[in-house]
Design a protein around this motif. Structure first.
Motif, PDB file in Angstrom:
ATOM      1  N   PHE A   1      -2.264   2.441  -7.873  1.00  0.00           N
ATOM      2  CA  PHE A   1      -1.673   3.521  -7.017  1.00  0.00           C
ATOM      3  C   PHE A   1      -1.997   4.788  -7.788  1.00  0.00           C
ATOM      4  CE2 PHE A   1       1.836   0.842  -5.124  1.00  0.00           C
ATOM      5  CZ  PHE A   1       0.938   0.589  -3.845  1.00  0.00           C
TER       6      PHE A   1
ATOM      7  N   PHE B   1       8.934   2.242  -4.330  1.00  0.00           N
ATOM      8  CA  PHE B   1       8.275   1.319  -5.211  1.00  0.00           C
ATOM      9  C   PHE B   1       9.571   0.726  -6.096  1.00  0.00           C
ATOM     10  CE2 PHE B   1       6.175   0.362  -9.479  1.00  0.00           C
ATOM     11  CZ  PHE B   1       5.245  -0.178  -8.802  1.00  0.00           C
TER      12      PHE B   1
ATOM     13  N   SER C   1       0.625  -1.233  -0.025  1.00  0.00           N
ATOM     14  CA  SER C   1      -0.109   0.042   0.009  1.00  0.00           C
ATOM     15  C   SER C   1       0.891   1.175   0.185  1.00  0.00           C
ATOM     16  CB  SER C   1      -0.823   0.024   1.132  1.00  0.00           C
ATOM     17  OG  SER C   1      -0.222  -0.087   2.487  1.00  0.00           O
ATOM     18  N   SER C   2       0.345   2.516  -0.325  1.00  0.00           N
ATOM     19  CA  SER C   2       0.920   3.610  -0.396  1.00  0.00           C
ATOM     20  C   SER C   2       1.373   4.327   0.781  1.00  0.00           C
ATOM     21  CB  SER C   2       0.355   4.356  -1.441  1.00  0.00           C
ATOM     22  OG  SER C   2       0.775   5.927  -1.223  1.00  0.00           O
TER      23      SER C   2
ATOM     24  N   MET D   1       8.151   6.589  -5.051  1.00  0.00           N
ATOM     25  CA  MET D   1       7.037   6.591  -4.114  1.00  0.00           C
ATOM     26  C   MET D   1       7.113   5.610  -2.798  1.00  0.00           C
ATOM     27  SD  MET D   1       2.951   6.224  -4.389  1.00  0.00           S
ATOM     28  CE  MET D   1       2.921   4.458  -4.441  1.00  0.00           C
TER      29      MET D   1
ATOM     30  N   PHE E   1       1.539   9.069  -8.136  1.00  0.00           N
ATOM     31  CA  PHE E   1       2.286   7.883  -8.262  1.00  0.00           C
ATOM     32  C   PHE E   1       3.519   8.481  -8.831  1.00  0.00           C
ATOM     33  CE2 PHE E   1       4.442   4.695 -10.459  1.00  0.00           C
ATOM     34  CZ  PHE E   1       4.888   3.990  -9.697  1.00  0.00           C
TER      35      PHE E   1
ATOM     36  N   VAL F   1       6.392   2.806  -0.323  1.00  0.00           N
ATOM     37  CA  VAL F   1       5.294   1.580  -0.248  1.00  0.00           C
ATOM     38  C   VAL F   1       5.542   0.845   0.956  1.00  0.00           C
ATOM     39  CG1 VAL F   1       4.706  -0.531  -1.395  1.00  0.00           C
ATOM     40  CG2 VAL F   1       5.361   1.464  -2.880  1.00  0.00           C
TER      41      VAL F   1
END
Length: 158
Positions: A130, A102, A60-61, A145, A141, A147
């Motif tokens: 995302f 990421f 997930s972000s 980024m 995104f 994660v």
């Protein structure tokens, strides 16, 4: 991961059964109730992968957590996973939390999600996710980024 309005009664009944059947303290709390993904098809397919033991992690972000003002997952957290309709199906326990860009996610890492047979496939699907989530929440995104990669185990299922 998607969130929606859930039946408090259904969730409470499910949680009480989990606590009783696993001999846990009645004071134990869950972090969240959620379904995977942003569409019915994928929410239910990913749930099935969890239930058969193929999906053992999720990504997930970090930005999504920050924008929603939610605390980050921690080892030992319990969460209720539902199907698309909000029916509780299992409880997962977080066993490892890793935060990385990421671009640093390798196939050895992402294959624990149990969804893809190549890094390229995983990247394609997660970039799409995302970008869609980013449109809804207000982040963009990027390859660097952060994660949150969360490994989990199913500790209860119906």
């Amino acid at each position: 991961m998607g969130n929606k309005e859930y039946s408090k009664e259904k969730i409470d009944t499910f949680w009480k059964a989990f606590l009783k059947e696993t001999n846990r303290s009645e004071t134990a709390k869950y972090l969240e109730v959620f379904h995977f993904e942003l569409t019915e098809k994928w929410a239910n397919e990913l749930l099935n992968l969890v239930l058969i033991g193929q999906k053992k992690a999720t990504a997930s972000s970090l930005l999504a957590y920050e924008l929603k003002g939610e605390r980050l997952p921690e080892v030992g957290d319990l969460s209720i996973v539902t199907d698309w309709e909000g029916v509780p199906r299992c409880v997962i326990e977080t066993i490892v939390v890793t935060i990385l860009p990421f671009s640093d996610i390798t196939y050895d890492i992402c294959k624990r999600e149990g969804e893809d047979d190549s890094l390229e496939s995983w990247r394609r699907g997660h970039i799409h996710y995302f970008k869609e989530e980013g449109k809804m929440l207000g982040y963009e995104f990027s390859d660097d980024m952060p994660v949150i990669f969360e490994d989990f185990k199913v500790v209860y299922q119906v």
